[in-house]
Design a protein around this motif. Sequence first.
Motif, mmCIF file in Angstrom:
data_model
loop_
_atom_site.group_PDB
_atom_site.id
_atom_site.type_symbol
_atom_site.label_atom_id
_atom_site.label_comp_id
_atom_site.label_asym_id
_atom_site.label_seq_id
_atom_site.Cartn_x
_atom_site.Cartn_y
_atom_site.Cartn_z
ATOM 1 N N GLU A 217 5.952 1.365 5.830
ATOM 2 C CA GLU A 217 7.087 1.359 6.528
ATOM 3 C C GLU A 217 7.558 1.624 7.854
ATOM 4 O O GLU A 217 8.284 0.873 8.138
ATOM 5 C CB GLU A 217 8.270 1.523 5.218
ATOM 6 N N LYS A 218 7.156 2.666 8.120
ATOM 7 C CA LYS A 218 7.077 3.066 8.975
ATOM 8 C C LYS A 218 6.821 2.456 10.634
ATOM 9 O O LYS A 218 7.121 1.960 11.642
ATOM 10 C CB LYS A 218 6.880 4.384 9.839
ATOM 11 N N LEU A 219 5.298 1.579 10.206
ATOM 12 C CA LEU A 219 4.551 1.486 11.556
ATOM 13 C C LEU A 219 5.197 -0.599 10.822
ATOM 14 O O LEU A 219 5.391 -0.348 12.264
ATOM 15 C CB LEU A 219 2.987 1.015 10.913
ATOM 16 N N LEU A 220 5.741 -0.270 10.642
ATOM 17 C CA LEU A 220 6.064 -2.450 10.582
ATOM 18 C C LEU A 220 7.161 -2.152 11.030
ATOM 19 O O LEU A 220 7.530 -3.337 12.424
ATOM 20 C CB LEU A 220 6.271 -2.877 8.756
ATOM 21 N N ALA B 107 -6.998 -2.682 2.060
ATOM 22 C CA ALA B 107 -8.209 -3.030 2.237
ATOM 23 C C ALA B 107 -9.169 -1.935 2.954
ATOM 24 O O ALA B 107 -9.742 -1.506 3.090
ATOM 25 C CB ALA B 107 -8.343 -4.299 3.264
ATOM 26 N N LEU B 108 -7.959 -1.852 3.960
ATOM 27 C CA LEU B 108 -8.832 -0.691 5.282
ATOM 28 C C LEU B 108 -8.802 1.035 4.285
ATOM 29 O O LEU B 108 -9.714 1.651 4.634
ATOM 30 C CB LEU B 108 -7.379 -0.052 6.259
ATOM 31 N N LEU B 109 -7.820 1.371 3.459
ATOM 32 C CA LEU B 109 -7.735 2.501 2.780
ATOM 33 C C LEU B 109 -9.498 2.388 1.300
ATOM 34 O O LEU B 109 -9.873 3.444 1.142
ATOM 35 C CB LEU B 109 -6.898 3.486 1.827
ATOM 36 N N ASN B 110 -9.733 1.595 0.969
ATOM 37 C CA ASN B 110 -10.730 1.201 0.349
ATOM 38 C C ASN B 110 -12.209 0.964 1.223
ATOM 39 O O ASN B 110 -12.730 0.691 0.472
ATOM 40 C CB ASN B 110 -10.461 -0.068 -0.598
ATOM 41 N N HIS B 111 -12.248 0.924 2.820
ATOM 42 C CA HIS B 111 -13.118 0.576 3.008
ATOM 43 C C HIS B 111 -14.058 1.963 3.125
ATOM 44 O O HIS B 111 -13.674 2.789 2.932
ATOM 45 C CB HIS B 111 -13.046 0.269 4.968
ATOM 46 N N GLU C 8 -3.732 -2.151 15.361
ATOM 47 C CA GLU C 8 -4.516 -1.220 16.121
ATOM 48 C C GLU C 8 -4.122 0.386 15.479
ATOM 49 O O GLU C 8 -4.517 0.906 15.399
ATOM 50 C CB GLU C 8 -3.751 -1.270 17.845
ATOM 51 N N GLU C 9 -3.063 0.325 14.997
ATOM 52 C CA GLU C 9 -2.160 1.571 14.571
ATOM 53 C C GLU C 9 -2.766 1.958 13.430
ATOM 54 O O GLU C 9 -2.675 3.071 12.646
ATOM 55 C CB GLU C 9 -0.487 1.644 14.720
ATOM 56 N N MET C 10 -3.282 0.958 12.489
ATOM 57 C CA MET C 10 -3.345 0.408 11.098
ATOM 58 C C MET C 10 -4.830 1.293 10.987
ATOM 59 O O MET C 10 -4.805 2.018 10.195
ATOM 60 C CB MET C 10 -3.504 -0.521 10.698
ATOM 61 N N TYR C 11 -5.518 0.660 11.984
ATOM 62 C CA TYR C 11 -6.716 1.189 11.872
ATOM 63 C C TYR C 11 -7.081 2.697 12.835
ATOM 64 O O TYR C 11 -7.374 2.917 11.692
ATOM 65 C CB TYR C 11 -7.594 0.652 12.992
ATOM 66 N N LEU C 12 -6.316 2.891 13.876
ATOM 67 C CA LEU C 12 -6.355 4.326 14.114
ATOM 68 C C LEU C 12 -5.876 5.569 12.923
ATOM 69 O O LEU C 12 -6.345 5.873 12.412
ATOM 70 C CB LEU C 12 -5.284 4.437 14.829
ATOM 71 N N TRP C 13 -5.152 4.841 12.290
ATOM 72 C CA TRP C 13 -4.518 5.739 10.970
ATOM 73 C C TRP C 13 -5.555 6.055 9.766
ATOM 74 O O TRP C 13 -6.041 6.531 9.401
ATOM 75 C CB TRP C 13 -3.220 5.709 10.362
ATOM 76 N N ALA C 14 -5.867 4.892 9.755
ATOM 77 C CA ALA C 14 -6.656 4.537 8.099
ATOM 78 C C ALA C 14 -8.061 4.744 8.795
ATOM 79 O O ALA C 14 -9.152 5.802 7.560
ATOM 80 C CB ALA C 14 -6.748 3.625 7.682
ATOM 81 N N LYS D 224 -9.865 -7.204 14.818
ATOM 82 C CA LYS D 224 -8.535 -7.430 15.468
ATOM 83 C C LYS D 224 -8.058 -8.661 14.923
ATOM 84 O O LYS D 224 -7.058 -9.310 14.161
ATOM 85 C CB LYS D 224 -8.476 -6.842 16.273
ATOM 86 N N ALA D 225 -8.562 -9.651 15.285
ATOM 87 C CA ALA D 225 -8.269 -11.136 15.813
ATOM 88 C C ALA D 225 -8.620 -11.296 14.206
ATOM 89 O O ALA D 225 -7.170 -12.338 13.610
ATOM 90 C CB ALA D 225 -9.619 -11.950 16.000
ATOM 91 N N GLU D 226 -9.402 -11.746 13.165
ATOM 92 C CA GLU D 226 -9.453 -11.721 11.659
ATOM 93 C C GLU D 226 -7.905 -10.969 10.739
ATOM 94 O O GLU D 226 -6.931 -11.597 10.351
ATOM 95 C CB GLU D 226 -10.963 -11.351 11.593
ATOM 96 N N ALA D 227 -7.435 -9.810 10.924
ATOM 97 C CA ALA D 227 -6.661 -9.091 10.892
ATOM 98 C C ALA D 227 -5.258 -9.818 11.016
ATOM 99 O O ALA D 227 -4.141 -9.549 10.731
ATOM 100 C CB ALA D 227 -6.318 -7.625 11.254
#
Length: 66
Positions: free
Chosen positions: A3-6, A55-59, A17-23, A33-36
């Motif tokens: 929610e904060k990121l959104l 998906a990132l958390l299950n990666h 980018e922030e989601m990838y950095l966080w996860a 990035k393009a696909e996301a």
Amino acid sequence: RLEKLLAEFADDGKLVEEMYLWALARWPREPEKAEAMKYLAGGDRRDRAEDLFWALLNHREFLVNY
């Protein structure tokens, strides 16, 4: 956290980018990035961001890093 990121990032590129950095503690590769960003643009932003975040958390990288 999502929610904060959104709320903080209106730009999908910055959000991804922030989601990838966080996860995964790394920047997304250009194809990732393009696909996301394409996925986020295809429907309700919040719902799709939730899917991407899960998906990132299950990666495999998340499991190895944390």
